[in-house]
Design an enzyme around this catalytic site. Structure first.
Site, PDB file in Angstrom:
ATOM      1  N   LYS A  73       0.844  -1.199   0.000  1.00  0.00           N
ATOM      2  CA  LYS A  73       0.000   0.000   0.000  1.00  0.00           C
ATOM      3  C   LYS A  73       0.880   1.249   0.000  1.00  0.00           C
ATOM      4  O   LYS A  73       1.894   1.318   0.714  1.00  0.00           O
ATOM      5  CB  LYS A  73      -0.895  -0.019   1.245  1.00  0.00           C
ATOM      6  CG  LYS A  73      -1.919   1.106   1.303  1.00  0.00           C
ATOM      7  CD  LYS A  73      -2.832   0.944   2.530  1.00  0.00           C
ATOM      8  CE  LYS A  73      -3.909   2.010   2.587  1.00  0.00           C
ATOM      9  NZ  LYS A  73      -4.792   1.867   3.775  1.00  0.00           N
ATOM     10  N   SER A 126      -9.674   1.686   2.747  1.00  0.00           N
ATOM     11  CA  SER A 126      -8.820   2.439   1.859  1.00  0.00           C
ATOM     12  C   SER A 126      -7.770   1.597   1.155  1.00  0.00           C
ATOM     13  O   SER A 126      -7.160   2.052   0.190  1.00  0.00           O
ATOM     14  CB  SER A 126      -8.134   3.560   2.644  1.00  0.00           C
ATOM     15  OG  SER A 126      -7.340   3.016   3.692  1.00  0.00           O
ATOM     16  N   SER A 177      -9.814  -0.493   7.204  1.00  0.00           N
ATOM     17  CA  SER A 177      -9.278  -0.467   5.841  1.00  0.00           C
ATOM     18  C   SER A 177      -8.455  -1.669   5.408  1.00  0.00           C
ATOM     19  O   SER A 177      -8.026  -1.724   4.255  1.00  0.00           O
ATOM     20  CB  SER A 177      -8.453   0.796   5.625  1.00  0.00           C
ATOM     21  OG  SER A 177      -9.317   1.880   5.418  1.00  0.00           O
TER      22      SER A 177
HETATM   23  N1  GLN Z   1     -13.269   4.119   6.087  1.00  0.00           N
HETATM   24  C1  GLN Z   1     -12.718   4.638   7.315  1.00  0.00           C
HETATM   25  C2  GLN Z   1     -12.341   6.071   7.110  1.00  0.00           C
HETATM   26  O1  GLN Z   1     -12.634   6.575   6.096  1.00  0.00           O
HETATM   27  C3  GLN Z   1     -11.534   3.818   7.733  1.00  0.00           C
HETATM   28  C4  GLN Z   1     -10.326   4.100   6.952  1.00  0.00           C
HETATM   29  C5  GLN Z   1      -9.136   3.327   7.376  1.00  0.00           C
HETATM   30  O2  GLN Z   1      -9.245   2.334   8.098  1.00  0.00           O
HETATM   31  N2  GLN Z   1      -7.979   3.798   6.959  1.00  0.00           N
HETATM   32  O3  GLN Z   1     -11.765   6.700   7.931  1.00  0.00           O
END
Ligand code: GLN
Length: 498
Positions: free
Chosen positions: A80, A155, A179
């Site tokens: 990532k 994400s 995420s």
């Molecule tokens: N979808 C959540 C957010 O937008 C979690 C994102 C994540 O875990 N990086 O913050």
């Protein structure tokens, strides 16, 4: 050997170690697969062909000279882009970091390299990991290999898409509120969020420091455990890193695949089901629970009343921390600089750069967080959210007094269509309803595929107490084996991969 890209990481490593295939051949097969498919999937932001082949060659040389290879040596990985990698673009999905080449490796990247794992490149993601669909990337969306019109989750959607499309058997994601687990679930993968502090945050581009945690995305539970052992463990460079041995996750994954679950007490969280959950997801989850019962576990319902407030608490804490963390992008230190004409002031250049460099969701969070932390509002918002966080941890503690693990669906719905939620932040935030409690409590949780709903994958989430990551892997491996036995094949084998 037939198609190398179809093999799991453990098998590939064994074949390389036995000399049946070279690491260079394995890397080339995956690079070819990326070449053939990534126009449509767009999992990668940057492909490091030369670096990957050089790393693979080094593994082959070590083997040729009689050196010992680690358990994942020569296996390709998708990283990532939130993970800082020396000399390779590391944008965190943002325009503001375009052109920045980090002078050092994150601990996660350094450990992956030291293990002889072959990093193929950097994967797409929601900007600064804020999102649940990868549509918030400044570089365009990634497509779900199960259905190219749908999101791969977020994400870490680039890593989930890459692994489910057989572009790499290993992926690294980060999980702040879900995420790793959410993208893994909607692409038919295994994804584990380690206990907070179990994997070093040194060199992860920070979103919300009290929540961020890196972990594996893979096609099997054993592969996730093998990667977890590589990246986990104490790191003096991260002050929140736990100074204790990594839980025995590989042994747990191997044992779980063979064992029954007699005596295991499973709690189904009442608050993580019902309204807002798709019927097909609930049906697959119920079928997963039947497998747990068949394996000998005792399944009962438990209530965690404060989980209902996880979403509002998270959306105060995460933006608050992000508003502070993202202050470092000041047009001076990294990447983009706009309007530096020798006449404009530093403040003007900073403001122009942040205006142009950050996307809409990142700006929304910075404003939310700045407001929540401002004097006069701090107690009402941030302080209150921290209290809710404590109540959520207490709910977990009470539930774990009577249960060994807690379970829920990993997501309320299957992968949704690209574009369906971009104009509705609340709908987007709801994608993480099931994953947020473990994030706020800092406890470990894994998702494993448990079936399909209208030909799209559904994940089952298994949560355990802090530092009991091995429990997630043991139960996860048992579920994985039972699902494969029930269906006659693993869930991912049903994917109409591009
Ligand atoms: N979808 C959540 C957010 O937008 C979690 C994102 C994540 O875990 N990086 O913050």
């Amino acid at each position: 050997m037939s198609d190398l890209t179809r093999l799991d990481a453990a098998t590939l490593a064994a074949e390389i170690a036995a000399g049946n295939v070279s690491a260079v051949e394995v890397a080339q097969a995956h690079l070819d697969r990326i070449d053939a498919t990534d126009q449509r999937i767009r999992a990668f932001l940057h492909i490091d062909t030369d670096g990957a082949l050089a790393a693979a060659r080094a593994v082959d040389d070590t083997r040729a000279s009689g050196g010992t290879l680690g358990p994942l040596a020569g296996v390709p990985l998708a990283m990532k882009d939130v993970v800082v990698t020396r000399g390779l673009p590391s944008t965190s999905g943002s325009k503001i970091l375009q052109g920045w080449l980090p002078p050092y490796d994150a601990t996660v990247a350094a450990r992956v390299k030291a293990a002889g794992i072959v990093m193929l490149g950097k994967t797409n993601m929601d900007e600064f990991a804020m999102g649940s669909s990868t549509e918030n990337s400044a570089y365009g969306p990634t497509h779900n290999p199960w259905d190219l019109t749908r999101v791969p989750g977020g994400s870490s959607g680039g890593s989930s898409a890459a692994v489910s499309a057989y572009q790499a058997p290993l992926g690294i994601g980060t999980d702040t509120g879900g995420s790793i687990r959410q993208p893994a679930a909607v692409t038919g993968l295994v994804g584990h969020k380690p206990t907070y502090g179990g994997v070093s945050r040194y060199g992860l581009i920070a979103f919300s420091s009290s929540l961020d945690q890196a972990g594996p995305l893979t096609r099997t539970v054993l592969d996730a455990a093998l990667l977890h052992e590589v990246i986990g463990g104490h790191d003096p460079a991260d002050s929140t890193s736990i100074d204790a041995p990594v839980p025995a996750v590989v042994a747990a994954a191997r044992g779980g695949a063979r064992a029954d679950l007699a005596g295991l007490r499973v709690g189904v969280v009442r608050e993580l089901t019902g309204d807002g959950y798709e019927q097909g997801v609930l049906d697959s989850f119920a079928a997963g629970l039947r497998l747990l019962t068949d394996l000998g576990a005792t399944v009962t319902e438990v209530s965690c009343p404060h989980f209902a407030y996880a979403l509002p608490a998270y959306y105060l804490i995460a933006p608050s921390e992000c508003s502070s963390n993202l202050a470092r992008f000041d047009a001076v230190r990294y990447g983009l600089r706009v309007g530096d004409d020798g006449v404009r002031s530093l403040e003007e250049v900073m403001s122009l750069t942040r205006e142009e460099g950050f996307g809409a969701e990142v700006k929304r969070r910075i404003i939310l967080g700045t407001y929540a932390l401002s004097s006069g509002y701090y107690d009402a918002y941030y302080g209150q959210a921290q209290k809710v966080r404590t109540l959520i941890s207490r709910d977990f503690a009470a539930a774990f007094a009577t249960c060994d693990v807690l379970v829920s669906p990993s997501t309320p719905t299957v992968a949704f269509p690209i574009g369906a939620r971009v104009d509705d932040p609340m709908a987007m935030y709801a994608a993480d309803l099931c994953t947020l409690p473990a994030s706020l409590a800092g406890t470990p949780a894994i998702t494993v595929p448990c079936g399909l709903s209208e030909a799209l994958p559904v994940g089952l989430q298994i949560m355990a107490p802090a530092m009991a990551d091995d429990r997630c892997y043991r139960v996860g491996a048992a579920v994985e084996a039972a699902v494969a036995a029930r269906d006659g094949r693993p869930v991912l084998a049903g994917a109409p991969v591009v």
